[in-house]
Write a protein that holds these residues in place. Sequence first.
Motif, PDB file in Angstrom:
ATOM      1  N   ASP A  96     -45.440  86.991 -29.084  1.00  0.00           N
ATOM      2  CA  ASP A  96     -45.340  85.982 -30.087  1.00  0.00           C
ATOM      3  C   ASP A  96     -44.510  86.394 -31.269  1.00  0.00           C
ATOM      4  OD1 ASP A  96     -46.189  84.179 -28.143  1.00  0.00           O
ATOM      5  OD2 ASP A  96     -48.320  84.593 -28.731  1.00  0.00           O
ATOM      6  N   THR A  97     -44.065  87.349 -31.261  1.00  0.00           N
ATOM      7  CA  THR A  97     -43.062  87.881 -32.339  1.00  0.00           C
ATOM      8  C   THR A  97     -41.618  87.443 -32.229  1.00  0.00           C
ATOM      9  OG1 THR A  97     -42.888  90.110 -31.862  1.00  0.00           O
ATOM     10  CG2 THR A  97     -44.629  89.809 -33.191  1.00  0.00           C
ATOM     11  N   ALA A  98     -41.329  86.648 -31.043  1.00  0.00           N
ATOM     12  CA  ALA A  98     -39.981  86.058 -30.992  1.00  0.00           C
ATOM     13  C   ALA A  98     -40.022  84.889 -30.255  1.00  0.00           C
ATOM     14  CB  ALA A  98     -39.429  87.130 -30.014  1.00  0.00           C
ATOM     15  N   LYS A  99     -38.821  84.046 -30.354  1.00  0.00           N
ATOM     16  CA  LYS A  99     -38.827  82.956 -29.924  1.00  0.00           C
ATOM     17  C   LYS A  99     -37.765  82.769 -28.484  1.00  0.00           C
ATOM     18  CE  LYS A  99     -41.490  80.995 -33.211  1.00  0.00           C
ATOM     19  NZ  LYS A  99     -43.061  80.614 -32.496  1.00  0.00           N
ATOM     20  N   PRO A 100     -38.022  82.219 -27.687  1.00  0.00           N
ATOM     21  CA  PRO A 100     -37.085  82.207 -26.368  1.00  0.00           C
ATOM     22  C   PRO A 100     -35.715  81.540 -26.712  1.00  0.00           C
ATOM     23  CG  PRO A 100     -39.351  81.504 -25.629  1.00  0.00           C
ATOM     24  CD  PRO A 100     -39.383  81.475 -27.001  1.00  0.00           C
ATOM     25  N   ALA A 101     -34.624  81.986 -26.456  1.00  0.00           N
ATOM     26  CA  ALA A 101     -33.458  81.519 -26.879  1.00  0.00           C
ATOM     27  C   ALA A 101     -32.427  81.242 -25.894  1.00  0.00           C
ATOM     28  CB  ALA A 101     -32.837  82.654 -27.829  1.00  0.00           C
ATOM     29  N   GLY A 102     -31.603  80.165 -25.906  1.00  0.00           N
ATOM     30  CA  GLY A 102     -30.759  79.762 -24.991  1.00  0.00           C
ATOM     31  C   GLY A 102     -29.358  79.906 -25.744  1.00  0.00           C
ATOM     32  N   GLN A 103     -29.168  80.012 -27.124  1.00  0.00           N
ATOM     33  CA  GLN A 103     -27.937  80.432 -27.809  1.00  0.00           C
ATOM     34  C   GLN A 103     -28.338  81.408 -28.687  1.00  0.00           C
ATOM     35  OE1 GLN A 103     -26.953  76.574 -30.243  1.00  0.00           O
ATOM     36  NE2 GLN A 103     -28.717  75.865 -28.807  1.00  0.00           N
ATOM     37  N   TRP A 104     -27.561  81.478 -29.657  1.00  0.00           N
ATOM     38  CA  TRP A 104     -27.536  82.781 -30.803  1.00  0.00           C
ATOM     39  C   TRP A 104     -27.998  82.406 -31.983  1.00  0.00           C
ATOM     40  CZ3 TRP A 104     -22.903  81.372 -28.593  1.00  0.00           C
ATOM     41  CH2 TRP A 104     -21.900  80.969 -29.484  1.00  0.00           C
ATOM     42  N   LEU A 105     -28.394  81.043 -32.452  1.00  0.00           N
ATOM     43  CA  LEU A 105     -28.732  80.704 -33.551  1.00  0.00           C
ATOM     44  C   LEU A 105     -30.226  80.213 -33.391  1.00  0.00           C
ATOM     45  CD1 LEU A 105     -25.730  79.031 -35.226  1.00  0.00           C
ATOM     46  CD2 LEU A 105     -26.771  81.010 -36.088  1.00  0.00           C
ATOM     47  N   PRO A 106     -31.214  80.030 -34.381  1.00  0.00           N
ATOM     48  CA  PRO A 106     -32.152  79.496 -34.329  1.00  0.00           C
ATOM     49  C   PRO A 106     -32.179  77.978 -34.427  1.00  0.00           C
ATOM     50  CG  PRO A 106     -32.198  80.500 -36.222  1.00  0.00           C
ATOM     51  CD  PRO A 106     -30.869  80.738 -35.590  1.00  0.00           C
ATOM     52  N   PRO A 107     -33.046  77.016 -34.058  1.00  0.00           N
ATOM     53  CA  PRO A 107     -33.212  75.646 -34.471  1.00  0.00           C
ATOM     54  C   PRO A 107     -32.859  75.483 -36.003  1.00  0.00           C
ATOM     55  CG  PRO A 107     -34.661  76.211 -32.533  1.00  0.00           C
ATOM     56  CD  PRO A 107     -34.226  77.025 -33.178  1.00  0.00           C
ATOM     57  N   GLY A 108     -32.251  74.382 -36.331  1.00  0.00           N
ATOM     58  CA  GLY A 108     -32.257  73.818 -37.695  1.00  0.00           C
ATOM     59  C   GLY A 108     -31.030  74.612 -38.638  1.00  0.00           C
ATOM     60  N   THR A 109     -30.423  75.580 -38.028  1.00  0.00           N
ATOM     61  CA  THR A 109     -29.251  76.103 -38.597  1.00  0.00           C
ATOM     62  C   THR A 109     -27.953  75.368 -38.473  1.00  0.00           C
ATOM     63  OG1 THR A 109     -28.880  77.650 -36.632  1.00  0.00           O
ATOM     64  CG2 THR A 109     -30.193  78.305 -38.686  1.00  0.00           C
ATOM     65  N   TYR A 110     -27.043  75.523 -39.368  1.00  0.00           N
ATOM     66  CA  TYR A 110     -25.904  74.700 -39.238  1.00  0.00           C
ATOM     67  C   TYR A 110     -25.222  75.187 -37.652  1.00  0.00           C
ATOM     68  CZ  TYR A 110     -20.895  73.508 -40.545  1.00  0.00           C
ATOM     69  OH  TYR A 110     -19.628  73.047 -40.777  1.00  0.00           O
ATOM     70  N   SER A 111     -24.642  74.280 -37.151  1.00  0.00           N
ATOM     71  CA  SER A 111     -23.906  74.445 -35.896  1.00  0.00           C
ATOM     72  C   SER A 111     -24.741  74.941 -34.704  1.00  0.00           C
ATOM     73  CB  SER A 111     -22.798  75.348 -35.939  1.00  0.00           C
ATOM     74  OG  SER A 111     -23.159  76.598 -36.429  1.00  0.00           O
ATOM     75  N   TYR A 112     -26.148  75.003 -34.812  1.00  0.00           N
ATOM     76  CA  TYR A 112     -26.787  75.235 -33.581  1.00  0.00           C
ATOM     77  C   TYR A 112     -26.699  73.889 -32.855  1.00  0.00           C
ATOM     78  CZ  TYR A 112     -31.160  74.781 -31.132  1.00  0.00           C
ATOM     79  OH  TYR A 112     -32.194  74.560 -30.041  1.00  0.00           O
ATOM     80  N   ASN A 113     -26.750  74.146 -31.572  1.00  0.00           N
ATOM     81  CA  ASN A 113     -26.543  72.983 -30.602  1.00  0.00           C
ATOM     82  C   ASN A 113     -27.756  72.601 -29.964  1.00  0.00           C
ATOM     83  OD1 ASN A 113     -25.761  71.307 -28.445  1.00  0.00           O
ATOM     84  ND2 ASN A 113     -23.672  72.210 -27.968  1.00  0.00           N
TER      85      ASN A 113
END
Length: 531
Positions: A324-341
């Motif tokens: 639990d020291t990481a979050k599953p990712a489907g892209q390279w930016l975390p949610p809430g950042t500019y240009s996150y899809n």
Amino acid sequence: MAVANFRLKAALLTGSAMLGLAMAQPAAAQKVTIAIGGSVTSLDPHFYNASPNHSAAAHFFERLTEFDSNAKMQPALAESWKAIAPDVWEFKLRPGVKWHDGRDFTAEDVAFTIKRAPDVPNSPGGFGAFVRGVKSVEIVDPLTIRFHTPGPYPLLPVDFASLFVVSRHAGENAATEDYNSGKAVIGTGPYRFSSYTPGNRVQMTRNDSYWAGKPDWAEVDFRIISNPGARTAAIMSGDVDIIDTVPSSDIPKLRQNPKVEVTSIQGLRLIYLAPDRSRDENPVFVTDNDGKPLARNPFNDLRVRRALSMAISREGLAERVMEDTAKPAGQWLPPGTYSYNPDIKPLVQDIDGAKKLLAEAGFPQGFKLTLHTPNDRYPNDAKTAQAVAQMWTRAGVQTTVEALPWSTYSVRSNRQEFGVRLMGWGSLTGEASYALVNIMGTYSQETRFGANNSGRYSNAELDALTLKATGTLDDEEREKLLQQAVKVAMDDVAIIPLHQLVNTWAVRKGLQHSPRMDERTRAIDLKPAKG
């Protein structure tokens, strides 16, 4: 002209504000000992774009612009900047800044840096991408410099936040070896060079004439302890004052230790897999099930890349391997950042679907491969690779793991010597173009794309979208284009994202530490105990 960068509006108007680096006067001379997990491969700040190198270099050198701990733009060696024409940026440099040898910092040094950065010999992953927007440099006066761009380019101040400025007089005839020896380590930063032992430590002393105020620490011992258990033992014994990349399995006992505090922040680093796309035939470390070479590179088949991605349980990696020291990712930016899809979610594991795609690609019985990984660079890097190998084997791709020290691994990876590699990328700009240009852009010394594209992925449509986005002044329109580019990249499985790290440090009780989203570990982010 309207300012055209999502992070720069306030900075353009109030760029003369000081960086958040001003430091309190220490009551007495003090020493701080830092231990990081990643190896510092060089003190040449333009040699290798890697986080450990950045962390060490930031004590000696500075940039025109800088990101604070939350990835917000701040002025640094530049007091202010503005676009004075669609294709011209003007930067006003901070007056009164001195190099460590007492000479004045001027626009000549900035111009020299722009010329040097993309052309350092033998660089395993350099800085050309950060000057690709500069067509020419115009020195107006010693403290005013203009950058002419090929067209509208709103991200130039963002790019400069990744580029250390070096002195012309110290660096003009200097090679990387001169920086490693300390001869050319003449910076403007808060600390001066004392010694560097590759693979072991960097030692430095306070720069009493630092423009942002006298640093807190008289001496800094910046150590490299690649073994995670040894780092934990060092902080628990009091041998060091702070460690980074805390092993997830050690966090509970560190939280219970009365002499240690744990600090953390959601990071910008993605851990991902990069299949080799540099060859069409005779792929390396990939064979059929009998161990015979394959005639064609399976990673050039989209169905194979999708199958490999589909076979991975990202939830399992985040919960069990990363604890639990990481979050599953489907892209390279975390949610809430500019240009996150927001439309792109992490894939759910589907072993049967992966087997079906492999069969459609002509591999009904799968094949064999070796997954290469560092074993001392990212939290649980080798453990993550082992878990992925088990998942791929379940899907029919018999996978073995070879784990190497980062100092060896990084060089070999950038020579395209691996079939599939585990990598990390921190989008310290907090927006999508940083990765699009550097790790997914088609490798080209001419365009300065793909400086860190070790897998040599190439997609003309994606390159065109990236260029269009980075040349778009309107913030909202640029974000839409970047989000579109994110979708194109992920649909094509340009990389196989695994998870985004939560950055964690362990600090000696009483010290004040400011954790950073970009995971840098620096003495200036650590304050002495009060009293």
